[in-house]
Design a protein around this motif. Structure first.
Motif, PDB file in Angstrom:
ATOM      1  N   LEU A  11       0.827  -1.192   0.000  1.00 30.80           N
ATOM      2  CA  LEU A  11       0.000   0.000   0.000  1.00 30.80           C
ATOM      3  C   LEU A  11       0.871   1.255   0.000  1.00 30.80           C
ATOM      4  CD1 LEU A  11      -2.738   1.411   0.255  1.00 30.80           C
ATOM      5  CD2 LEU A  11      -2.542   1.139   2.734  1.00 30.80           C
ATOM      6  N   ILE A  12       1.893   1.274   0.826  1.00 31.01           N
ATOM      7  CA  ILE A  12       2.786   2.426   0.923  1.00 31.01           C
ATOM      8  C   ILE A  12       4.099   2.091   0.230  1.00 31.01           C
ATOM      9  CG2 ILE A  12       4.024   3.981   2.501  1.00 31.01           C
ATOM     10  CD1 ILE A  12       0.955   4.184   2.693  1.00 31.01           C
ATOM     11  N   ASP A  13       4.526   2.959  -0.669  1.00 36.15           N
ATOM     12  CA  ASP A  13       5.776   2.747  -1.376  1.00 36.15           C
ATOM     13  C   ASP A  13       6.954   3.298  -0.580  1.00 36.15           C
ATOM     14  OD1 ASP A  13       7.063   2.027  -4.088  1.00 36.15           O
ATOM     15  OD2 ASP A  13       7.832   4.037  -3.638  1.00 36.15           O
ATOM     16  N   HIS A  14       6.801   4.494  -0.020  1.00 34.00           N
ATOM     17  CA  HIS A  14       7.851   5.079   0.798  1.00 34.00           C
ATOM     18  C   HIS A  14       7.255   6.165   1.691  1.00 34.00           C
ATOM     19  CE1 HIS A  14       7.728   7.777  -2.709  1.00 34.00           C
ATOM     20  NE2 HIS A  14       8.137   8.731  -1.867  1.00 34.00           N
ATOM     21  N   LEU A  15       8.018   6.563   2.688  1.00 28.21           N
ATOM     22  CA  LEU A  15       7.590   7.579   3.642  1.00 28.21           C
ATOM     23  C   LEU A  15       8.715   8.595   3.792  1.00 28.21           C
ATOM     24  CD1 LEU A  15       5.629   8.543   5.916  1.00 28.21           C
ATOM     25  CD2 LEU A  15       6.889   7.018   7.437  1.00 28.21           C
ATOM     26  N   HIS A  16       8.379   9.887   3.707  1.00 23.95           N
ATOM     27  CA  HIS A  16       9.362  10.959   3.866  1.00 23.95           C
ATOM     28  C   HIS A  16       8.965  11.783   5.087  1.00 23.95           C
ATOM     29  CE1 HIS A  16      11.386  14.803   2.058  1.00 23.95           C
ATOM     30  NE2 HIS A  16      11.939  14.433   3.186  1.00 23.95           N
ATOM     31  N   LEU A  17       9.849  11.838   6.078  1.00 20.81           N
ATOM     32  CA  LEU A  17       9.659  12.681   7.253  1.00 20.81           C
ATOM     33  C   LEU A  17      10.602  13.868   7.147  1.00 20.81           C
ATOM     34  CD1 LEU A  17       9.678   9.998  10.102  1.00 20.81           C
ATOM     35  CD2 LEU A  17       7.683  11.037   8.997  1.00 20.81           C
ATOM     36  N   TRP A  49      18.453   7.786   4.681  1.00 21.04           N
ATOM     37  CA  TRP A  49      17.377   6.859   4.342  1.00 21.04           C
ATOM     38  C   TRP A  49      17.736   5.447   4.742  1.00 21.04           C
ATOM     39  CZ3 TRP A  49      17.891   2.869   0.698  1.00 21.04           C
ATOM     40  CH2 TRP A  49      19.038   2.912  -0.101  1.00 21.04           C
ATOM     41  N   ALA A  50      16.669   4.644   4.911  1.00 26.07           N
ATOM     42  CA  ALA A  50      16.782   3.208   5.183  1.00 26.07           C
ATOM     43  C   ALA A  50      15.541   2.551   4.609  1.00 26.07           C
ATOM     44  CB  ALA A  50      16.866   2.943   6.684  1.00 26.07           C
ATOM     45  N   ASP A  51      15.750   1.557   3.788  1.00 26.50           N
ATOM     46  CA  ASP A  51      14.651   0.845   3.139  1.00 26.50           C
ATOM     47  C   ASP A  51      13.731   1.866   2.484  1.00 26.50           C
ATOM     48  OD1 ASP A  51      11.846  -1.118   3.812  1.00 26.50           O
ATOM     49  OD2 ASP A  51      13.483  -1.811   2.552  1.00 26.50           O
ATOM     50  N   GLU A  52      12.484   1.969   2.914  1.00 29.45           N
ATOM     51  CA  GLU A  52      11.528   2.882   2.286  1.00 29.45           C
ATOM     52  C   GLU A  52      11.272   4.140   3.120  1.00 29.45           C
ATOM     53  OE1 GLU A  52      11.086   2.087  -0.696  1.00 29.45           O
ATOM     54  OE2 GLU A  52      11.682  -0.005  -0.520  1.00 29.45           O
ATOM     55  N   LEU A  53      12.107   4.385   4.122  1.00 28.45           N
ATOM     56  CA  LEU A  53      11.990   5.570   4.971  1.00 28.45           C
ATOM     57  C   LEU A  53      13.057   6.581   4.570  1.00 28.45           C
ATOM     58  CD1 LEU A  53      10.820   7.046   7.472  1.00 28.45           C
ATOM     59  CD2 LEU A  53      12.557   5.843   8.828  1.00 28.45           C
ATOM     60  N   PHE A  54      12.627   7.808   4.256  1.00 33.41           N
ATOM     61  CA  PHE A  54      13.525   8.902   3.900  1.00 33.41           C
ATOM     62  C   PHE A  54      13.297  10.018   4.907  1.00 33.41           C
ATOM     63  CE2 PHE A  54      14.568  12.789   1.513  1.00 33.41           C
ATOM     64  CZ  PHE A  54      15.835  12.471   1.046  1.00 33.41           C
ATOM     65  N   VAL A  55      14.363  10.535   5.521  1.00 35.52           N
ATOM     66  CA  VAL A  55      14.267  11.580   6.534  1.00 35.52           C
ATOM     67  C   VAL A  55      15.186  12.722   6.127  1.00 35.52           C
ATOM     68  CG1 VAL A  55      14.587  12.139   8.978  1.00 35.52           C
ATOM     69  CG2 VAL A  55      13.789   9.852   8.326  1.00 35.52           C
ATOM     70  N   SER A  56      14.658  13.959   6.194  1.00 37.00           N
ATOM     71  CA  SER A  56      15.472  15.109   5.833  1.00 37.00           C
ATOM     72  C   SER A  56      15.138  16.303   6.715  1.00 37.00           C
ATOM     73  CB  SER A  56      15.260  15.485   4.366  1.00 37.00           C
ATOM     74  OG  SER A  56      13.982  16.065   4.172  1.00 37.00           O
ATOM     75  N   SER A  57      15.983  17.315   6.635  1.00 39.46           N
ATOM     76  CA  SER A  57      15.715  18.580   7.317  1.00 39.46           C
ATOM     77  C   SER A  57      14.794  19.413   6.430  1.00 39.46           C
ATOM     78  CB  SER A  57      17.020  19.331   7.547  1.00 39.46           C
ATOM     79  OG  SER A  57      17.519  19.815   6.315  1.00 39.46           O
ATOM     80  N   ARG A  70       2.647  15.261  12.604  1.00 37.41           N
ATOM     81  CA  ARG A  70       2.808  14.061  13.429  1.00 37.41           C
ATOM     82  C   ARG A  70       2.189  12.869  12.701  1.00 37.41           C
ATOM     83  NH1 ARG A  70       0.056  11.392  17.748  1.00 37.41           N
ATOM     84  NH2 ARG A  70       1.563  10.561  19.224  1.00 37.41           N
ATOM     85  N   HIS A  71       2.937  11.775  12.643  1.00 36.29           N
ATOM     86  CA  HIS A  71       2.481  10.574  11.949  1.00 36.29           C
ATOM     87  C   HIS A  71       2.552   9.365  12.870  1.00 36.29           C
ATOM     88  CE1 HIS A  71       2.456  12.556   8.085  1.00 36.29           C
ATOM     89  NE2 HIS A  71       3.662  13.032   8.347  1.00 36.29           N
ATOM     90  N   HIS A  72       1.793   8.345  12.514  1.00 32.74           N
ATOM     91  CA  HIS A  72       1.922   7.035  13.143  1.00 32.74           C
ATOM     92  C   HIS A  72       2.274   6.054  12.038  1.00 32.74           C
ATOM     93  CE1 HIS A  72       1.285   3.398  15.424  1.00 32.74           C
ATOM     94  NE2 HIS A  72       0.540   2.965  14.423  1.00 32.74           N
TER      95      HIS A  72
END
Length: 144
Positions: A11-17, A49-57, A70-72
């Motif tokens: 369902l989810i391809d990737h997540l960007h925080l 990033w790791a797997d399908e999680l991308f985190v940036s400023s 805010r996410h769960h």
């Protein structure tokens, strides 16, 4: 960022925080993902990033200057021990307890822990139990 593998049917391809403090988030996610056996994929000064999680400023090119809300979200664990290791690693690396490891009423065998990451996201690790593993491992493929 390069993709290692494409997984059809998710369902989810990737997540960007987009976070306030990339260094604090990097320490947190390296620890909790390490406890789950997920390696970091890469990164730069203002992103990782790791797997399908991308985190940036917010200053990164991908963020367009805005923090995410805010996410769960939940990471899958192989067993109860990984859920417990996730929770311990989170608390030791800037996370706040939001639900100690234990059975949850969502379905029989649902064993999870919840923490708040440095930006207040509700991050979960869940093991669905041996009865749920076979059903969860069914993959749907789509023909192009």
């Amino acid at each position: 960022m390069e993709t290692q593998q494409i997984h059809r049917g998710r369902l989810i391809d990737h997540l960007h925080l987009v976070v306030r403090d990339v260094a604090a988030s990097r320490r947190f996610y390296e620890a909790v993902l390490g406890a789950l056996g997920i390696p970091m994929g890469g990164g730069g000064e203002d992103w990782f990033w790791a797997d399908e999680l991308f985190v940036s400023s917010a200053d990164s090119e991908a963020a367009a200057g805005e923090l995410t809300g805010r996410h769960h979200f939940a990471f899958q664990a192989r067993d109860r021990a990984q859920v417990e290791a996730f929770h311990a690693a989170a608390l030791a690396h800037g996370g706040r307890d939001h639900g100690a490891p234990g059975e949850r009423p969502y379905h029989p065998g649902y064993y999870a822990a919840f923490v708040l990451d440095p930006d207040g996201n509700n991050v979960e690790a869940v093991y669905h139990g041996p009865a749920q593993r076979s059903a969860a491992s069914v993959h749907i493929s789509f023909d192009a």
